[in-house]
Design an enzyme around this catalytic site. Sequence first.
Site, PDB file in Angstrom:
ATOM      1  N   ILE A  76      64.196  53.627  52.550  1.00 54.02           N
ATOM      2  CA  ILE A  76      63.065  52.853  52.016  1.00 54.02           C
ATOM      3  C   ILE A  76      62.679  53.360  50.636  1.00 54.02           C
ATOM      4  CG2 ILE A  76      60.648  52.217  52.368  1.00 54.02           C
ATOM      5  CD1 ILE A  76      61.212  52.554  55.423  1.00 54.02           C
ATOM      6  N   ARG A  93      53.421  56.467  57.935  1.00 49.77           N
ATOM      7  CA  ARG A  93      52.632  56.736  59.135  1.00 49.77           C
ATOM      8  C   ARG A  93      51.206  57.112  58.756  1.00 49.77           C
ATOM      9  NH1 ARG A  93      55.799  54.163  61.310  1.00 49.77           N
ATOM     10  NH2 ARG A  93      57.107  54.647  63.128  1.00 49.77           N
ATOM     11  N   ASP A 105      49.240  50.311  55.172  1.00 46.54           N
ATOM     12  CA  ASP A 105      49.856  49.516  56.237  1.00 46.54           C
ATOM     13  C   ASP A 105      49.894  50.278  57.554  1.00 46.54           C
ATOM     14  OD1 ASP A 105      51.247  47.116  57.135  1.00 46.54           O
ATOM     15  OD2 ASP A 105      53.035  48.368  57.261  1.00 46.54           O
ATOM     16  N   GLU A 135      45.752  53.102  65.805  1.00 50.15           N
ATOM     17  CA  GLU A 135      46.075  51.670  65.729  1.00 50.15           C
ATOM     18  C   GLU A 135      45.980  51.033  67.105  1.00 50.15           C
ATOM     19  OE1 GLU A 135      49.918  51.367  63.908  1.00 50.15           O
ATOM     20  OE2 GLU A 135      49.269  52.235  62.014  1.00 50.15           O
ATOM     21  N   HIS A 146      50.109  47.210  59.894  1.00 49.50           N
ATOM     22  CA  HIS A 146      51.388  47.873  60.185  1.00 49.50           C
ATOM     23  C   HIS A 146      52.508  46.844  60.376  1.00 49.50           C
ATOM     24  CE1 HIS A 146      52.988  51.943  61.838  1.00 49.50           C
ATOM     25  NE2 HIS A 146      53.916  51.312  61.120  1.00 49.50           N
ATOM     26  N   ILE A 147      52.637  45.962  59.392  1.00 49.21           N
ATOM     27  CA  ILE A 147      53.636  44.891  59.478  1.00 49.21           C
ATOM     28  C   ILE A 147      54.677  44.989  58.363  1.00 49.21           C
ATOM     29  CG2 ILE A 147      52.325  43.223  60.823  1.00 49.21           C
ATOM     30  CD1 ILE A 147      52.494  43.076  57.028  1.00 49.21           C
TER      31      ILE A 147
END
Length: 312
Positions: A157, A234, A258, A263, A282-283
């Site tokens: 990433i 995270r 995010d 959560e 968190h998408i």
Amino acid sequence: MTTASKDVILVTGADLAPEAVAMLKDFELVYAGKTPDEDSLVALCEKHQPVGIIVRYGKIPARVMDASKKLRVISKHGTGIDTIDSKAAQERGIAVKAAVGANAPAVAEHTWALIFACAKDVVHLDQRMHAGHWDKATHKSLELKGKTLGLVGLGAIGSRVAEAGNVFGMKVIAYDPYAKAAPAGVTLCSLEELYRDAHIVSLHCPLTADNRNMINRDSIALMRDGAIIVNTARGGLIDEAALLEALNSGKLRSAGLDSFQTEPLAAGHVFANVRNAILSPHIGGVTGDAYIGMGTGAAANVLAVLGAAATA
């Protein structure tokens, strides 16, 4: 003549990509539902004795592992394995695997969506426009060309985020203690140097006991006034109270988040009414393509472990 029953794979979610289901055709798939809690996972493991668990939602502590005597592999539907007690799994001889890189394009793209939203104040300007305002004479966005992008983590990433930073004419620096060499256009540096020099600090590392709350009052104090923090990794990487203080004081321009400490966010969460906190649920890795990639990656990991066990 009776047909032998199939071994079970437990999926801690309500579904799995059809492509992944096809890969696991020789197993019986049992779905735990959208929001499985620990007790329900224990009950399902006790009932079905799965040989493998594909983890979409919920946590897998030792208690869940011990509920199935046949369990051989826990495979994450994604890259982050912090919801799995890896130490307990190792002690029990259970393999823990992640679908590394499967959602990297999606998360990298979402990272840039948050960077742009923060630098260009997209959400606030949209709200103002809908309310009938025209802020052209008073608003100034942050231009990214020539600014420094600091990446904590240079995996699949982080490397993609870096590539785009180069395209936008940014100076890209990165901290990654596991990186043996930097990609073209990226300069490796210490974490302290990154905090000090970056206009944008973007997190792309796994959550560990060593880096929990790495973004805290001390690290924020090192940052430039008006810096931006983006987290598509995270939530546990950030001390949320310290971040809230920095956003409210103006030390930080904004934050694009995010992921969060807990959560889903509870109603009335401290970030809910903070104008310069851009939030998403968190998408980052949730796209149609990533859904397939994470599912097939998780299935492939299950098959690799169980196939190796069968031939051992």
